[in-house]
Design a protein around this motif. Structure first.
Motif, PDB file in Angstrom:
ATOM      1  N   THR A   1       9.246  12.475  -1.725  1.00 44.62           N
ATOM      2  CA  THR A   1       8.369  12.277  -2.889  1.00 44.62           C
ATOM      3  C   THR A   1       8.389  10.792  -3.258  1.00 44.62           C
ATOM      4  OG1 THR A   1      10.249  13.097  -4.127  1.00 44.62           O
ATOM      5  CG2 THR A   1       8.410  14.587  -3.921  1.00 44.62           C
ATOM      6  N   ASP A   2       7.474  10.411  -4.158  1.00 45.84           N
ATOM      7  CA  ASP A   2       7.309   8.995  -4.490  1.00 45.84           C
ATOM      8  C   ASP A   2       8.635   8.337  -4.867  1.00 45.84           C
ATOM      9  OD1 ASP A   2       4.701   9.269  -3.945  1.00 45.84           O
ATOM     10  OD2 ASP A   2       4.002   9.247  -6.010  1.00 45.84           O
ATOM     11  N   ASN A   3       8.865   7.175  -4.302  1.00 44.26           N
ATOM     12  CA  ASN A   3      10.135   6.481  -4.536  1.00 44.26           C
ATOM     13  C   ASN A   3       9.980   4.984  -4.341  1.00 44.26           C
ATOM     14  OD1 ASN A   3      11.226   5.691  -1.600  1.00 44.26           O
ATOM     15  ND2 ASN A   3      10.148   7.643  -1.458  1.00 44.26           N
ATOM     16  N   VAL A  29       1.850  13.797   4.054  1.00 41.61           N
ATOM     17  CA  VAL A  29       1.327  14.875   3.205  1.00 41.61           C
ATOM     18  C   VAL A  29       1.849  14.697   1.784  1.00 41.61           C
ATOM     19  CG1 VAL A  29       0.671  16.765   4.732  1.00 41.61           C
ATOM     20  CG2 VAL A  29       3.073  16.266   4.451  1.00 41.61           C
ATOM     21  N   SER A  30       0.951  14.330   0.876  1.00 44.25           N
ATOM     22  CA  SER A  30       1.396  14.091  -0.496  1.00 44.25           C
ATOM     23  C   SER A  30       0.455  14.794  -1.470  1.00 44.25           C
ATOM     24  CB  SER A  30       1.449  12.586  -0.762  1.00 44.25           C
ATOM     25  OG  SER A  30       0.147  12.083  -0.936  1.00 44.25           O
ATOM     26  N   GLY A  31       0.619  14.485  -2.754  1.00 46.70           N
ATOM     27  CA  GLY A  31      -0.222  15.107  -3.769  1.00 46.70           C
ATOM     28  C   GLY A  31      -1.627  14.527  -3.778  1.00 46.70           C
ATOM     29  N   ALA A  41       3.594   2.893   2.798  1.00 44.18           N
ATOM     30  CA  ALA A  41       5.000   3.134   2.443  1.00 44.18           C
ATOM     31  C   ALA A  41       5.426   4.550   2.818  1.00 44.18           C
ATOM     32  CB  ALA A  41       5.202   2.874   0.953  1.00 44.18           C
ATOM     33  N   HIS A  42       4.603   5.554   2.494  1.00 45.10           N
ATOM     34  CA  HIS A  42       4.950   6.923   2.903  1.00 45.10           C
ATOM     35  C   HIS A  42       5.039   6.998   4.426  1.00 45.10           C
ATOM     36  CE1 HIS A  42       5.150   9.476  -0.578  1.00 45.10           C
ATOM     37  NE2 HIS A  42       3.955   9.142  -1.039  1.00 45.10           N
ATOM     38  N   ALA A  43       4.051   6.408   5.110  1.00 48.87           N
ATOM     39  CA  ALA A  43       3.988   6.506   6.572  1.00 48.87           C
ATOM     40  C   ALA A  43       5.232   5.918   7.234  1.00 48.87           C
ATOM     41  CB  ALA A  43       2.730   5.808   7.092  1.00 48.87           C
ATOM     42  N   ASN A  81       0.861  -1.183   0.000  1.00 48.61           N
ATOM     43  CA  ASN A  81       0.000   0.000   0.000  1.00 48.61           C
ATOM     44  C   ASN A  81       0.905   1.244   0.000  1.00 48.61           C
ATOM     45  OD1 ASN A  81      -1.359   2.303   1.388  1.00 48.61           O
ATOM     46  ND2 ASN A  81      -3.090   0.893   1.368  1.00 48.61           N
ATOM     47  N   HIS A  82       0.663   2.112  -0.966  1.00 48.86           N
ATOM     48  CA  HIS A  82       1.481   3.311  -1.159  1.00 48.86           C
ATOM     49  C   HIS A  82       1.485   4.218   0.090  1.00 48.86           C
ATOM     50  CE1 HIS A  82       3.129   6.501  -3.779  1.00 48.86           C
ATOM     51  NE2 HIS A  82       2.352   7.330  -3.102  1.00 48.86           N
ATOM     52  N   LEU A  83       0.349   4.287   0.780  1.00 47.60           N
ATOM     53  CA  LEU A  83       0.245   5.171   1.951  1.00 47.60           C
ATOM     54  C   LEU A  83       0.990   4.605   3.149  1.00 47.60           C
ATOM     55  CD1 LEU A  83      -3.487   6.129   1.491  1.00 47.60           C
ATOM     56  CD2 LEU A  83      -1.479   7.522   1.022  1.00 47.60           C
TER      57      LEU A  83
HETATM   58 ZN    ZN Z   1       3.074   9.317  -2.866  1.00 44.40          ZN
END
Ligand code: ZN
Ligand code: KG4
Length: 315
Positions: A283-285, A116-118, A95-97, A91-93
């Motif tokens: 940012t996305d990675n 906080v993302s786009g 991953a950010h978290a 899950n992308h979120l």
């Molecule tokens: Zn993202």
């Protein structure tokens, strides 16, 4: 990834989005098809490993643009099957978290993270790498969208966030006041700021047609100040309610200099232990996706071959 350390982190060029002033979904998925093999090859070369040394193949399953997710999911499943390896859906979120766990000085659990993302704005309580609870989130636009949409009104190229950040350095954050909706509990709302900026600009341009170009740094700094303060107010409230002093920010907007500075100041005031991702992990990675996969691998959370991508999904 080797355990929780990223051996390489290759990102395909995103220039195409500037041409359209935003992400054109069909163009994005076509670029994924063109880029996916060279990106994987480059990642392996940079990490100095070959396909036979891999233990599992991870992919982003949700949320995101469905066309782009489809390319990644099917490529990853095909590669995993051909190598007879398990696959892991991420899950992308999440991953950010968890992206601050890529830092040399990583937060201990439990921690609170403001993502906080786009596409998303969330306050999350992370009890472990696989036990995350959403405490609050935006009811409409994300913080990154607020930067991008107000930046567009100022004539800045997409995505406007980084340029607003840069221009703000020369501006006065108190020059203009824009309103932001007050939300209940730990939720956010950012759709009002673009209307507030739009009406303000329309009024000023009638008086002075060069208003934007003559006041660009002040406009950027004032909009940025409004967004950053709204974010930090809720983060402060979340920490107060849950009493957890390991606090992180993450996602594309966490690259914002004002947010990073104000977050550190707030942390020092309340004696929080603060964590901010390195710029390449804001940012996305790929590294953050690999990191979640590492924890899921340890927990034996492998994906089914029937797993399909999902455009909309929360944690
Ligand atoms: Zn993202
Ligand atoms: O996390 P991310 O790369 O992609 C999504 O998952 O959405 O975040 C992209 C967002 C964009 O809205 C972009 O304008 C914003 O992050 N952004 C910034 C900065 N760098 C990226 N916003 C403000 N200041 C920055 N320095």
């Amino acid at each position: 990834m080797k355990n929780n350390v990223a051996l390489s982190n290759i990102i395909a060029n995103q220039e195409i989005h500037k041409k359209y002033g935003g992400v054109l979904p069909e163009a994005a998925s076509r670029m994924h098809i063109i880029n996916i093999v060279p990106v994987v090859q480059e990642a392996l070369e940079k990490a100095n490993i070959n396909l036979n040394q891999l233990s599992a193949i991870a992919y982003t399953q949700s949320p995101g643009l469905i066309g782009s997710l489809l390319v990644g999911v099917h490529f990853a499943k095909g590669l995993a099957q051909s190598l007879q390896l398990p696959s892991i859906a991420v899950n992308h979120l999440q991953a950010h978290a968890l992206s601050n766990l890529l830092n040399n000085d990583a937060p201990a659990f439990p921690f609170i993270v403001l993502t906080v993302s786009g596409g998303h704005t969330q306050l999350i309580l992370c009890r472990s790498a696989v036990d995350l609870e959403v405490l609050g989130q935006t009811k409409d636009d994300a913080a990154g969208e607020a930067f991008d949409k107000t930046g567009k009104l100022l004539g800045l190229p997409y995505p406007a966030g980084p340029m607003m950040d840069k221009l703000s350095k020369e501006g006065n954050p108190k020059a203009f006041q824009f309103s932001i909706a007050k939300m209940e509990d730990l939720d956010f709302s950012f759709s009002g700021i673009k209307t507030s900026v739009l009406y303000f600009l329309q009024k000023q341009i009638k008086i002075n047609p060069s208003f934007i170009s003559e006041n660009l740094p002040d406009l950027c700094a004032s909009i940025q100040h409004c967004i950053v303060e709204a974010l930090l107010q809720k983060l402060e409230k979340a920490v107060e309610i849950y009493g957890i002093k390991n606090v992180c920010i993450a996602g594309g907007v966490s690259a914002n200099n004002a947010l990073r500075t104000r977050f550190e100041t707030l942390g020092a005031k309340h004696q929080w232990k603060t964590f901010i991702p390195a710029f390449q992990y804001c940012t996305d990675n790929a590294a953050m996706i690999g990191l979640v996969a590492y924890y899921k691998f340890l927990n034996k959370q492998f994906a089914d071959w029937n797993t399909i991508p999902s455009a909309r999904a929360t944690i």
